[in-house]
Design a protein around this motif. Structure first.
Motif, PDB file in Angstrom:
ATOM      1  N   UNK A   1     -20.781  10.453 -16.251  1.00 38.62           N
ATOM      2  CA  UNK A   1     -21.346  10.107 -14.597  1.00 38.62           C
ATOM      3  C   UNK A   1     -21.953   8.151 -14.585  1.00 38.62           C
ATOM      4  N   UNK A   2     -22.314   7.908 -15.594  1.00 41.11           N
ATOM      5  CA  UNK A   2     -22.080   6.155 -14.925  1.00 41.11           C
ATOM      6  C   UNK A   2     -20.162   5.743 -14.747  1.00 41.11           C
ATOM      7  N   UNK A   3     -19.725   6.033 -15.414  1.00 43.57           N
ATOM      8  CA  UNK A   3     -18.482   6.043 -15.016  1.00 43.57           C
ATOM      9  C   UNK A   3     -17.866   5.997 -13.337  1.00 43.57           C
ATOM     10  N   UNK A   4     -17.726   7.982 -12.983  1.00 42.27           N
ATOM     11  CA  UNK A   4     -18.304   8.089 -11.577  1.00 42.27           C
ATOM     12  C   UNK A   4     -18.007   6.983 -11.207  1.00 42.27           C
ATOM     13  N   UNK A   5     -19.724   6.609 -11.308  1.00 42.68           N
ATOM     14  CA  UNK A   5     -20.502   6.200  -9.691  1.00 42.68           C
ATOM     15  C   UNK A   5     -20.469   4.435 -10.046  1.00 42.68           C
ATOM     16  N   UNK A   6     -19.524   4.050 -10.873  1.00 41.48           N
ATOM     17  CA  UNK A   6     -19.136   3.059 -11.099  1.00 41.48           C
ATOM     18  C   UNK A   6     -17.625   3.052 -10.374  1.00 41.48           C
ATOM     19  N   UNK A   7     -17.159   3.849 -10.073  1.00 43.74           N
ATOM     20  CA  UNK A   7     -15.568   4.226  -9.303  1.00 43.74           C
ATOM     21  C   UNK A   7     -15.862   4.529  -8.407  1.00 43.74           C
ATOM     22  N   UNK A   8     -17.096   5.533  -7.855  1.00 41.31           N
ATOM     23  CA  UNK A   8     -17.017   5.344  -7.008  1.00 41.31           C
ATOM     24  C   UNK A   8     -17.378   3.934  -5.356  1.00 41.31           C
ATOM     25  N   UNK A   9     -18.351   3.523  -6.258  1.00 43.39           N
ATOM     26  CA  UNK A   9     -19.043   2.280  -5.486  1.00 43.39           C
ATOM     27  C   UNK A   9     -18.728   0.711  -6.315  1.00 43.39           C
ATOM     28  N   UNK A  10     -17.300   0.775  -7.161  1.00 47.64           N
ATOM     29  CA  UNK A  10     -17.216  -0.747  -7.459  1.00 47.64           C
ATOM     30  C   UNK A  10     -15.526  -0.428  -7.268  1.00 47.64           C
ATOM     31  N   UNK A  11     -14.836   0.487  -8.515  1.00 45.30           N
ATOM     32  CA  UNK A  11     -13.702   0.136  -8.209  1.00 45.30           C
ATOM     33  C   UNK A  11     -12.619   0.803  -7.627  1.00 45.30           C
ATOM     34  N   UNK A  12     -13.023   2.133  -7.150  1.00 45.84           N
ATOM     35  CA  UNK A  12     -12.169   2.680  -6.039  1.00 45.84           C
ATOM     36  C   UNK A  12     -12.127   1.653  -4.242  1.00 45.84           C
ATOM     37  N   UNK A  13     -13.378   1.004  -4.530  1.00 42.73           N
ATOM     38  CA  UNK A  13     -13.340   0.061  -2.985  1.00 42.73           C
ATOM     39  C   UNK A  13     -12.373  -0.933  -2.920  1.00 42.73           C
ATOM     40  N   UNK A  14     -12.295  -1.640  -4.661  1.00 46.12           N
ATOM     41  CA  UNK A  14     -11.573  -2.932  -4.975  1.00 46.12           C
ATOM     42  C   UNK A  14     -10.076  -1.887  -4.983  1.00 46.12           C
ATOM     43  N   UNK A  15      -9.467  -1.318  -6.037  1.00 43.62           N
ATOM     44  CA  UNK A  15      -8.026  -1.207  -5.821  1.00 43.62           C
ATOM     45  C   UNK A  15      -7.960  -0.150  -4.346  1.00 43.62           C
ATOM     46  N   UNK A  16      -8.132   0.030  -3.302  1.00 41.05           N
ATOM     47  CA  UNK A  16      -7.689   0.624  -2.189  1.00 41.05           C
ATOM     48  C   UNK A  16      -7.865  -1.019  -1.154  1.00 41.05           C
ATOM     49  N   UNK A  17      -8.729  -2.130  -1.182  1.00 41.49           N
ATOM     50  CA  UNK A  17      -8.438  -3.253  -1.185  1.00 41.49           C
ATOM     51  C   UNK A  17      -7.228  -4.313  -1.453  1.00 41.49           C
ATOM     52  N   UNK A  18      -6.786  -3.825  -2.751  1.00 42.00           N
ATOM     53  CA  UNK A  18      -6.061  -4.511  -3.463  1.00 42.00           C
ATOM     54  C   UNK A  18      -4.269  -4.291  -2.266  1.00 42.00           C
ATOM     55  N   UNK A  19      -4.711  -2.542  -2.889  1.00 46.35           N
ATOM     56  CA  UNK A  19      -3.996  -1.797  -2.358  1.00 46.35           C
ATOM     57  C   UNK A  19      -2.985  -2.110  -1.047  1.00 46.35           C
ATOM     58  N   UNK A  20      -4.300  -2.639   0.284  1.00 50.34           N
ATOM     59  CA  UNK A  20      -4.111  -2.450   1.431  1.00 50.34           C
ATOM     60  C   UNK A  20      -3.580  -4.354   1.549  1.00 50.34           C
ATOM     61  N   UNK A  21      -4.375  -5.142   0.527  1.00 47.63           N
ATOM     62  CA  UNK A  21      -3.975  -6.663   1.279  1.00 47.63           C
ATOM     63  C   UNK A  21      -2.375  -6.679   0.233  1.00 47.63           C
ATOM     64  N   UNK A  22      -2.064  -6.279  -0.746  1.00 45.06           N
ATOM     65  CA  UNK A  22      -1.260  -6.157  -1.730  1.00 45.06           C
ATOM     66  C   UNK A  22       0.221  -6.007  -1.234  1.00 45.06           C
ATOM     67  N   UNK A  23       1.195  -6.429  -0.962  1.00 44.10           N
ATOM     68  CA  UNK A  23       2.715  -5.900  -0.351  1.00 44.10           C
ATOM     69  C   UNK A  23       2.956  -4.880  -1.230  1.00 44.10           C
ATOM     70  N   UNK A  24       3.637  -4.288  -1.111  1.00 46.84           N
ATOM     71  CA  UNK A  24       3.902  -3.133  -2.532  1.00 46.84           C
ATOM     72  C   UNK A  24       5.171  -4.073  -3.616  1.00 46.84           C
ATOM     73  N   UNK A  25       6.100  -5.168  -3.126  1.00 51.34           N
ATOM     74  CA  UNK A  25       6.795  -5.302  -4.002  1.00 51.34           C
ATOM     75  C   UNK A  25       6.470  -6.116  -4.897  1.00 51.34           C
ATOM     76  N   UNK A  26       5.745  -7.135  -4.638  1.00 48.81           N
ATOM     77  CA  UNK A  26       4.227  -7.547  -5.581  1.00 48.81           C
ATOM     78  C   UNK A  26       3.706  -7.174  -6.205  1.00 48.81           C
ATOM     79  N   UNK A  27       3.008  -6.107  -5.994  1.00 46.57           N
ATOM     80  CA  UNK A  27       2.314  -4.914  -7.272  1.00 46.57           C
ATOM     81  C   UNK A  27       3.336  -4.494  -7.843  1.00 46.57           C
ATOM     82  N   UNK A  28       4.253  -4.149  -7.293  1.00 44.67           N
ATOM     83  CA  UNK A  28       4.783  -3.598  -8.316  1.00 44.67           C
ATOM     84  C   UNK A  28       5.582  -4.649  -9.452  1.00 44.67           C
ATOM     85  N   UNK A  29       5.594  -6.242  -8.754  1.00 39.91           N
ATOM     86  CA  UNK A  29       6.104  -7.104 -10.204  1.00 39.91           C
ATOM     87  C   UNK A  29       5.404  -7.003 -11.325  1.00 39.91           C
ATOM     88  N   UNK A  30       3.547  -6.939 -10.326  1.00 39.18           N
ATOM     89  CA  UNK A  30       2.307  -7.220 -11.320  1.00 39.18           C
ATOM     90  C   UNK A  30       1.741  -5.792 -12.211  1.00 39.18           C
TER      91      UNK A  30
END
Length: 233
Positions: free
Chosen positions: A36-65
């Motif tokens: 339950x703790x992990x789920x809340x961290x994921x909902x309010x921190x990990x997911x938003x950060x990951x979605x921002x990363x995907x939106x801001x960083x082009x696919x070729x750079x993400x693939x390289x990383x």
């Protein structure tokens, strides 16, 4: 020394075998709280950060990383190939690592796949499983997610063969953060599957244990024997 003692304690408790549909989960009440703790961290921190990363960083750079991070950890694959007696695969994986580390610009590119040296996934948890060590207890770790006694020991052992472990402190922390964001970005969309489950905790537990069993046996897990009891005819 403390880490070694924890690892030994986990290793000693990892000798039990249990079917994936009836796992050894004596810490389920605690595991559910951690889930339950992990789920809340994921909902309010990990997911938003990951979605921002995907939106801001082009696919070729993400693939390289992703390629770079995978390459840093690839020595563990080679070593565990050898520990499992897969010497031909170890040779191919060594060629893959050297090719990507040189012509692939430290792993940012993946020329090895283009020439037929496909990526393999081997780790110390799988090696221990191939040697007959049972998974032990199912564990849900804060922030790190699902594992077992065996896989926890394996994860600790594999850190010594990850090249990122030997970077300077600041670089090591940065690699850890980038790796966490990269991993969560790869799993975007999985939350939709969880929302459809009656008991997401049980679903995650079953999925994790089945996946690990599949990897330990290279896609050919043994059939579980069903005990129907003495009265069955």
């Amino acid at each position: 020394m403390r880490l070694i003692m924890i690892g030994l304690a986990c290793a000693l408790s990892a000798c039990a075998h249990s079917p994936v549909d009836d796992p050894d989960d004596p810490l389920e009440p605690v595991n559910r709280v951690v889930y339950g703790f992990n789920e809340k961290v994921d909902t309010y921190v990990a997911q938003p950060v990951a979605r921002g990363y995907v939106k801001a960083v082009p696919v070729p750079i993400r693939t390289g990383v992703s390629n770079f991070l995978d390459n840093l950890g690839y020595p563990a694959v080679i070593i565990n190939d050898a520990l499992q007696g897969k010497f031909a695969q170890a040779g191919r994986d060594t060629g893959r690592f050297l090719l990507n580390s040189t012509f692939g610009l430290a792993g940012l590119l993946d020329p090895a796949t283009r020439v037929g040296l496909e990526e393999n996934r081997e780790d110390l948890g799988q090696t221990l499983g191939s040697w007959g060590v049972g998974p032990g207890w199912y564990l849900m770790l804060p922030l790190l997610g699902p594992t077992t006694n065996r896989d926890l020991v394996g994860r600790g052992g594999d850190t010594f063969t990850n090249l990122g472990t030997y970077a300077e402190n600041d670089a090591r922390i940065a690699l850890g953060v980038i790796g966490a964001v990269d991993l969560r970005a790869r799993l975007l969309g999985a939350e939709r599957v969880l929302k459809d489950q009656f008991d997401p905790y049980v679903f995650v537990r079953s999925a994790y244990l089945q996946r690990r069993q599949y990897l330990v046996y290279d896609g050919n897990p043994p059939k579980e024997e069903i005990d129907y009891g003495d009265d069955y005819e």
